[in-house]
Design a protein around this motif. Structure first.
Motif, mmCIF file in Angstrom:
data_model
loop_
_atom_site.group_PDB
_atom_site.id
_atom_site.type_symbol
_atom_site.label_atom_id
_atom_site.label_comp_id
_atom_site.label_asym_id
_atom_site.label_seq_id
_atom_site.Cartn_x
_atom_site.Cartn_y
_atom_site.Cartn_z
ATOM 1 N N UNK A 1 -24.403 -26.358 -86.580
ATOM 2 C CA UNK A 1 -25.323 -27.425 -86.982
ATOM 3 C C UNK A 1 -26.233 -26.940 -88.103
ATOM 4 N N UNK A 2 -26.653 -25.692 -88.034
ATOM 5 C CA UNK A 2 -27.523 -25.092 -89.032
ATOM 6 C C UNK A 2 -27.144 -23.622 -89.181
ATOM 7 N N UNK A 3 -27.291 -23.031 -90.373
ATOM 8 C CA UNK A 3 -27.015 -21.599 -90.521
ATOM 9 C C UNK A 3 -27.841 -20.730 -89.586
ATOM 10 N N UNK A 4 -29.003 -21.233 -89.157
ATOM 11 C CA UNK A 4 -29.844 -20.447 -88.251
ATOM 12 C C UNK A 4 -29.250 -20.306 -86.863
ATOM 13 N N UNK A 5 -28.113 -20.984 -86.606
ATOM 14 C CA UNK A 5 -27.416 -20.799 -85.339
ATOM 15 C C UNK A 5 -26.476 -19.600 -85.377
ATOM 16 N N UNK A 6 -26.479 -18.854 -86.488
ATOM 17 C CA UNK A 6 -25.715 -17.613 -86.593
ATOM 18 C C UNK A 6 -26.678 -16.436 -86.573
ATOM 19 N N UNK B 1 -30.074 -16.859 -77.995
ATOM 20 C CA UNK B 1 -28.716 -16.960 -77.455
ATOM 21 C C UNK B 1 -28.730 -17.402 -75.995
ATOM 22 N N UNK B 2 -29.771 -17.016 -75.275
ATOM 23 C CA UNK B 2 -29.905 -17.450 -73.883
ATOM 24 C C UNK B 2 -30.209 -18.941 -73.795
ATOM 25 N N UNK B 3 -31.094 -19.398 -74.662
ATOM 26 C CA UNK B 3 -31.590 -20.771 -74.574
ATOM 27 C C UNK B 3 -30.653 -21.804 -75.204
ATOM 28 N N UNK B 4 -29.907 -21.385 -76.222
ATOM 29 C CA UNK B 4 -29.092 -22.347 -76.979
ATOM 30 C C UNK B 4 -27.662 -21.840 -77.105
ATOM 31 N N UNK B 5 -26.796 -22.226 -76.201
ATOM 32 C CA UNK B 5 -25.403 -21.754 -76.222
ATOM 33 C C UNK B 5 -24.677 -22.176 -77.493
ATOM 34 N N UNK B 6 -23.602 -21.466 -77.798
ATOM 35 C CA UNK B 6 -22.728 -21.851 -78.894
ATOM 36 C C UNK B 6 -22.981 -21.145 -80.200
ATOM 37 N N UNK C 1 -20.537 -19.003 -78.890
ATOM 38 C CA UNK C 1 -19.227 -19.570 -79.169
ATOM 39 C C UNK C 1 -18.267 -18.539 -79.707
ATOM 40 N N UNK C 2 -18.803 -17.547 -80.433
ATOM 41 C CA UNK C 2 -17.987 -16.476 -81.004
ATOM 42 C C UNK C 2 -18.828 -15.218 -81.107
ATOM 43 N N UNK C 3 -18.250 -14.095 -80.664
ATOM 44 C CA UNK C 3 -18.863 -12.786 -80.864
ATOM 45 C C UNK C 3 -17.897 -11.939 -81.682
ATOM 46 N N UNK C 4 -18.439 -11.252 -82.684
ATOM 47 C CA UNK C 4 -17.624 -10.438 -83.588
ATOM 48 C C UNK C 4 -18.278 -9.068 -83.721
ATOM 49 N N UNK C 5 -17.458 -8.012 -83.607
ATOM 50 C CA UNK C 5 -17.987 -6.651 -83.717
ATOM 51 C C UNK C 5 -17.160 -5.844 -84.699
ATOM 52 N N UNK C 6 -17.822 -5.330 -85.741
ATOM 53 C CA UNK C 6 -17.200 -4.395 -86.675
ATOM 54 C C UNK C 6 -17.465 -2.991 -86.137
ATOM 55 N N UNK D 1 -18.221 -7.693 -73.681
ATOM 56 C CA UNK D 1 -19.116 -8.778 -73.266
ATOM 57 C C UNK D 1 -18.855 -9.922 -74.253
ATOM 58 N N UNK D 2 -17.880 -10.735 -73.931
ATOM 59 C CA UNK D 2 -17.312 -11.673 -74.906
ATOM 60 C C UNK D 2 -17.959 -13.053 -74.841
ATOM 61 N N UNK D 3 -18.091 -13.669 -76.017
ATOM 62 C CA UNK D 3 -18.399 -15.084 -76.079
ATOM 63 C C UNK D 3 -17.158 -15.888 -75.708
ATOM 64 N N UNK D 4 -17.222 -17.203 -75.939
ATOM 65 C CA UNK D 4 -16.037 -18.007 -75.630
ATOM 66 C C UNK D 4 -14.825 -17.511 -76.412
ATOM 67 N N UNK D 5 -15.096 -17.092 -77.647
ATOM 68 C CA UNK D 5 -14.085 -16.398 -78.431
ATOM 69 C C UNK D 5 -14.688 -15.086 -78.900
ATOM 70 N N UNK D 6 -13.823 -14.084 -79.131
ATOM 71 C CA UNK D 6 -14.344 -12.768 -79.501
ATOM 72 C C UNK D 6 -13.342 -12.031 -80.377
#
Length: 770
Positions: free
Chosen positions: A143-148, A452-457, A485-490, A500-505
């Motif tokens: 919805x907004x870049x601030x959700x990343x 992340x706790x308060x606003x999923x996705x 909604x997505x967790x990514x680790x480099x 500790x995965x999000x819905x996708x990882x």
């Protein structure tokens, strides 16, 4: 020694024990020839910068400019072991989660990008092309870049960090939680307000001219072993070294230099600390204020007797503000409160004050034993007050020295990894890259977990590190990541955060510091900045652990290209084709990096300007500011003791000698005499007896907090240790779950991991492993 043993360590730090540990680590990694050859290139002009701590190099041409823990980091990266797709086909994520952090580390280098498949609970191989498409799809659907949320590890190079912050800001957010939020954030906050610069003012050469070195809340023998060389040289020429630490740490007591064969063969060693004060956990503010009070009272007596002033009146008049209010506050502080809250006697503090007064040049060093308390900013400003009293900032041999951890954590901040960027930086960045950067402050680490706790996705992207394990309040942090909604680790190696995965990882494997980085124009070098603002090149020498690995700059560039597409005017792939091009852009944004490519190619690199070291004070007052701070009497530990009839202890989390941050290399803590076990609790022998227990008993811990949440850590073995009564110490990350997310440093939001009120219970089943 792998058997579980508690055995007093009587040898000096360093010495044959360090050499044996280095050799053992190289052998255990399965490629001893490669490991030894790699070490010889550490911290060399044509080699790589050690991926361990940020302590500067004494001589960038010394063949043996590495230390025991640096050797462990290099050997671990050069390991012959590989975490291939076969590992992930053998184990489900649930099964991997049951393994120890040490076991996960031992699986070796990641070789392929992996995507989590929730149906099978396994990571499966995925192409890089699909990786970038998937991340871009998630980011652009927000919805907004601030959700990343974009996390950064302190081992990220300047070039990668600069591109990373540029991509994220072109995407539209300042959400940059990073490891500084969990360690030295209070140092930056305190120092900027007091002296206008958030970095230390000293250079390595200053240690050669210091008459007194004060060390607060730091254990260099484990966390910055190369620092012991500077302390040894200072001690040998007669400089006073005063250590403030609740625990007796071997590296602060005695050191045998493994690079001095005469010392090694003779068995000689150097006494490091001329004075060692075991204050209460969190008692540093009171202790430093007591030293200042002694100095000011002595100065008043000197005035009354018509003798020379003991403080630098001309420096204070010309260069500082708020001295009168500060002085009055200190002189009004009762000695009884100072002694009670510091755990030290007036006589001890007076002794240190005399050492301070007799020294022409004083350096004050501090580590995370200072920064991870509620009162950390106030404590650092009190240390700065002490230095300002006699003009110990802005001259050779003197100044503040915050000793940072990760090898480029300071450089990442310099490059713009900051959730609260300055308007001037944003304006210049936007002008150079022809876009309008977001102006709204972003999220730091603690606030990112809350969001992340308060606003999923949300999308969580980590450039290195081990976020789930390094952060406080483990159960809440895990839940926050799983909400995404997505967790990514480099990453270079597998760690608990990847599980500790999000819905996708996704797990994205990258090149390590020791590996050759070849781009379109040939092999590349990156740069790093050490704790003393020296910037130098780092070039890998080993072939990549897998042909599938990408460099961090390339990962950022391809992600930016896939996500921003026509919205960006930046030539992302053109920049990573030749890292000199990235450095040219860095020079265009930051004045201190003018002629970057030319200056950095000089062996040893160059030092960034430090205005406070030049006595130019970029503060609101235009001067260095004294700050008055009351000794706190209403901290969580005070309230917990008032509200509980049972004995309440103050727990500090610490590293073992076989770990670096959350990376566990082994199960030994040689200098503290612990072998084969990590679940230990260091405690005064009289406190153990008071609880009708014995050393070797197993106990459970419960932290006490104002939020009423029950947090427990189970099955820790009691170890009798030299530590003040009422104080405890245990390793992290095993005890991170006891730190409430709500308990943070005033003005800096750093978790209070060095000051946790706890109560102790006998473990319910001493034979049960947890």
């Amino acid at each position: 020694m792998s058997k579980k043993t508690i055995q007093l360590y009587r040898q000096p730090a360093g010495g044959w024990g360090a050499l044996k540990s280095v050799a053992q680590q190289i052998l255990e990694q399965g490629n001893p020839l490669k490991g030894a050859r790699t070490l010889l290139s550490a911290n060399q002009p044509d080699g790589f910068d050690c991926p361990g701590c940020a302590w500067p190099d004494a001589d960038h041409t010394s063949t043996f400019e590495f230390c025991e823990n640096g050797a462990k980091a290099v050997a671990a990266e050069s390991t012959a072991s590989r975490a291939t797709p076969d590992l992930f086909s053998k184990y489900t994520v649930s099964e991997l989660l049951r393994q120890s952090d040490h076991w996960l580390e031992a699986q070796g280098r990641l070789t392929h990008p992996m995507q989590y498949d929730r149906a099978s609970d396994r990571y499966l191989p995925v192409s890089w092309e699909l990786v970038f498409q998937l991340i871009a799809l998630h980011l652009n659907a927000l919805v907004t870049p601030d959700d990343a949320i974009f996390y950064t590890s302190g081992r990220t190079s300047n070039e990668a960090a600069f591109l990373y912050q540029l991509f994220v800001r072109e995407f539209g957010t300042n959400n940059f939680p990073d490891c500084s939020n969990m360690c030295h954030e209070p140092s930056g906050v305190a120092m900027k307000a007091a002296i206008g610069v958030g970095k230390g003012t000293v250079q390595l050469s200053d240690f050669q001219e210091a008459d007194a070195i004060l060390i607060f809340g730091q254990n260099p023998g484990t966390n910055h072993p190369r620092m012991l060389g500077e302390l040894r040289a200072a001690a040998k020429r007669g400089a006073a070294i005063v250590s403030f630490n609740p625990l007796r740490e071997r590296g602060l007591e005695k050191f045998q230099n493994p690079q001095d064969m005469r010392e090694m063969l003779s068995g000689a060693a150097t006494e490091i600390s001329s004075d060692y004060l075991q204050l209460k956990i969190g008692g540093d503010l009171a202790a430093v204020k007591g030293i200042i009070k002694y100095v000011l009272e002595s100065d008043l007596l000197a005035q009354q007797a018509g003798r020379e002033r003991l403080i630098d009146v001309s420096f204070i008049r010309e260069h500082t503000a708020n001295f009168e209010a500060f002085s009055a506050d200190v002189l009004n502080e009762p000695w009884e409160r100072i002694e009670q809250e510091s755990g030290l006697q007036r006589l001890q503090l007076g002794r240190v004050a005399q050492t301070y007064l007799q020294a022409k040049n004083v350096i004050a060093c501090w580590g995370m034993g200072i920064t991870q308390h509620k009162q950390s900013v106030a404590t650092i400003q009190m240390i700065l007050n002490l230095l300002l009293l006699r003009g110990h900032i802005g001259r050779p041999g003197a100044g503040p020295c915050p000793v940072r951890g990760h090898s480029n954590v300071q450089g990442d901040r310099t490059m713009g990894i900051n959730e609260k960027p300055s308007p001037a930086f944003l304006q210049r960045l936007g002008r150079v890259f022809q876009f309008k950067p977001p102006q709204q402050p972003g999220l730091g680490t603690v606030d990112a977990i809350r969001a992340m706790l308060d606003m999923p996705g949300k999308v969580f992207f980590a450039m290195g590190g081990n976020f789930a394990t390094a952060t406080p309040d483990t159960a809440l942090t895990h839940r926050a990541l799983q909400n995404c909604g997505l967790t990514v680790h480099v990453a270079t190696k597998l760690n608990r955060s990847h599980l500790i995965c999000g819905r996708e990882a996704l797990i994205l494997p990258c090149l390590g510091r020791t590996e050759i980085d070849v781009q379109a124009t040939g092999p590349q070098a990156v740069t790093v900045e050490d704790s003393m603002s020296m910037v130098h090149l780092s070039s890998g020498i080993n072939p990549p652990a897998s042909p599938e690995l990408l460099s961090e700059p390339m990962i950022v560039a391809r992600l930016a290209q896939a996500t921003l597409q026509q919205r960006s005017q930046t030539d992302w792939l053109g920049l990573v084709a030749d890292y000199d091009r990235i450095r040219d852009k860095i020079a265009a944004v930051f004045e201190d990096f003018s002629d970057f490519n030319q200056r950095v190619k000089i062996p040893g690199g160059f030092r960034l300007r430090n205005t406070a070291a030049e006595r130019e004070w970029q503060t609101a007052s235009g001067k260095a500011n004294f700050f008055a701070h009351a000794i706190p009497a209403d901290l969580p530990i005070h309230r917990a003791r008032q509200q509980n009839a049972a004995p309440v202890f103050n727990l500090a989390t610490i590293r073992s000698h076989d770990q670096y941050n959350t990376t566990i290399y082994g199960l030994n803590d040689r200098y503290r005499g612990v072998f084969g076990e990590r679940r230990v609790l260091f405690m005064h022998a009289d406190d153990i007896a008071m609880l009708s227990m014995q050393a070797g008993d197993w106990v459970d811990l419960q932290s006490l907090s104002d939020d009423g949440v029950e947090r427990k850590a189970c099955r820790f073995m009691l170890v009798a240790y030299q530590i003040p009564r009422g104080c405890l110490a245990a390793y992290f990350p095993e005890t991170n779950g006891l730190v409430p997310l709500s308990s943070v440093a005033d003005h800096a939001d750093t978790p209070t991991s060095k000051s946790i009120p706890v109560i102790i219970f006998p473990h319910q089943d001493a034979g049960q492993d947890t």
